[in-house]
Design a protein around this motif. Structure first.
Motif: not given
Length: 383
Positions: A280, A283, A333
Motif C-alpha cells: 500500500q 502504491d 491509505t
C-alpha cells in the motif's frame, strides 16, 4: 518557480527534445530559505477543524506572512508551505501578483506591485464561480460605464476574502469577453457572507450588486483570466503534492505514515515489514511520483508556452486528475495504516486529511477533467 525545459541538442526535431526539470542553484537556495522560514510552524497552531463549528481562526497567520515578506521570496516558497499547512494566502497573492505584472496597466502595476512584494497588500482570487460546475467567469457580469465598470453577480468559496485587500474577480461581458476586476474588500455594493471549508478556514460568498470600479482596476487583457486560472490550478496541484527539495502535503503524509508504521509493532515486528502494508505504501509512492511528473509538465507548459500536440489545457487537466485522485488515495491509505490513531484530534494527520479534501474539492472531480481531456483529444487528432 519552475525549472526550464532544455533541448538535448541544437537543431534536433521536436520529437527528439527532452525536458530537464533539474532545479537551478538559485531555485535550490530559495527552497532552503523557505524551509528555514517554515521550520517552527506547527500544523496544530489553531484548533482542530473537527472540533470547531465555524472557522479555526478569524485571520490568517500574520506573523508568518510578515516573515515571508521579509525574505523577498513570496513567489518562490509555495511548495514548502504545504508541509506545515501554513495559514497564509501565498498561492493567491503570488498568482494575482504575476498577472498584475504581465497584464495590468502600467500605472496600476506600479501602484500595487511594490505593496504586494513586501506583504503589505494581500491578494486573493474568486476562481470557483457560484455553482462549482460552470466557469467562474459566468457567475459575474461586467459592463462598461464611461470610465468605470459595473459588476453584478455572486461567486462562492473565495479563500481569504475576509482578510484580503483586493480580490481578483473574473466577469463576463455582453460581447463574450472576460475581464478581471480588482475588488476592494470594503467596496460599496459588495457583501461578504461567511462559508467554511473542510480544512476549517473561513471562505466567502461574494455578492456584487451594482459594484462600480474605475477602469484602471479592471484588467481587460484577453489573457489575464486564463493566465490567473492556470497559475491557480498548478499552484493548487503543488500544494497537494509539494515538490523538489521540500515536502508538501502528500509527501508529508506519506512520511508520517512511514515513521508510524516503522515504530508500531504487531506480533513482535514493525507493521512496515508486513507485505500488505509495504504494498500500500509503495502504491501511494507511485501516486506521488505521477503527481510530480504531471504537475511539472503542466507548470512547464504554463510558464514557457511550449508547443505540443495538445493545448496547455490538456496538461492542466492531467495534473488536476492526478492531484485530486492521488492525494485522496494518499491520505486515505495513511488513515488506514495509522488505524484509530490517525483520527485522533491530538495527532496532526487528521488536519492533513481535512486540507487534502479541501484541495480535492477545489480542483474539482477527476471525471470532469477526464471529460475535458477527451474533448481536447477529439478536437486535436494526433498525427
Amino acid at each position: 518557480m519552475c525549472p526550464t525545459g532544455r533541448r538535448t541538442g541544437d537543431g534536433q526535431r521536436r520529437k527528439d527534445r527532452a525536458t530537464d526539470f533539474t532545479f537551478t542553484e538559485e531555485q535550490q537556495a530559495a527552497a532552503e530559505t523557505a524551509r528555514t522560514v517554515f521550520a517552527d510552524v506547527a500544523p496544530d497552531a489553531v484548533p482542530s477543524p473537527a472540533l470547531t463549528p465555524t472557522a479555526v481562526a478569524d485571520d490568517f497567520d500574520r506573523r508568518l506572512w510578515q516573515r515571508l515578506a521579509a525574505t523577498d521570496l513570496l513567489c518562490l516558497v509555495l511548495r514548502e508551505s504545504a508541509r506545515v499547512l501554513a495559514r497564509v494566502p501565498l498561492l493567491e497573492t503570488t498568482a494575482v501578483t504575476h498577472v498584475l505584472g504581465h497584464h495590468a496597466p502600467a500605472a496600476t502595476a506600479a501602484a500595487l506591485l511594490p505593496e504586494a512584494a513586501t506583504g503589505r497588500l494581500v491578494l486573493t482570487a474568486a476562481a470557483h464561480g457560484a455553482t462549482g460546475h460552470e466557469p467562474a467567469e459566468r457567475s459575474v457580469t461586467a459592463r462598461p460605464d464611461d470610465d468605470h465598470w459595473i459588476l453584478d453577480g455572486t461567486t462562492d468559496h473565495v479563500p481569504w476574502a475576509h482578510q484580503a485587500d483586493l480580490t481578483a474577480v473574473p466577469a463576463h461581458t455582453a460581447d463574450g469577453r472576460t475581464v478581471l476586476a480588482l475588488l476592494p474588500r470594503d467596496h460599496a455594493g459588495l457583501t461578504l457572507d461567511a462559508q467554511y471549508g473542510t480544512h476549517g478556514e473561513r471562505l466567502a460568498r461574494l455578492r456584487l450588486d451594482g459594484v462600480r470600479l474605475p477602469a484602471d482596476r479592471v484588467l481587460d487583457a484577453a489573457d489575464a483570466w486564463p493566465s490567473l486560472r492556470a497559475l491557480l490550478t498548478t499552484g493548487t496541484c503543488a500544494l497537494a503534492l509539494g515538490l523538489g527539495l521540500g515536502l508538501g502535503l502528500g509527501e508529508k503524509v506519506l512520511a508520517m505514515t512511514s515513521q508510524y508504521t516503522g515504530k508500531r509493532e504487531q506480533f513482535g515486528h514493525p507493521v512496515a515489514t508486513f507485505q500488505a502494508v509495504a504494498v500500500q505504501a509503495a502504491d501511494r509512492y507511485i501516486d506521488l511520483r505521477a503527481m510530480e511528473a504531471t504537475l511539472w509538465q503542466a507548470a512547464w507548459r504554463v510558464t514557457t508556452a511550449a508547443e505540443a500536440a495538445l493545448p496547455v489545457e490538456a496538461d492542466l487537466a492531467v495534473a488536476k486528475i492526478w492531484a485530486a485522485e492521488g492525494d485522496r488515495r494518499v491520505v486515505q491509505t495513511a488513515q488506514h495504516l495509522h488505524g484509530g490513531f490517525g483520527a485522533d484530534t491530538a495527532y496532526p494527520l487528521h488536519r492533513y486529511h481535512a486540507w487534502a479534501k479541501y484541495l480535492e474539492l477545489s480542483l474539482g472531480p477527476a471525471a470532469a477533467h477526464e471529460e475535458t481531456l477527451g474533448d481536447l483529444i477529439a478536437a486535436h487528432p494526433l498525427d
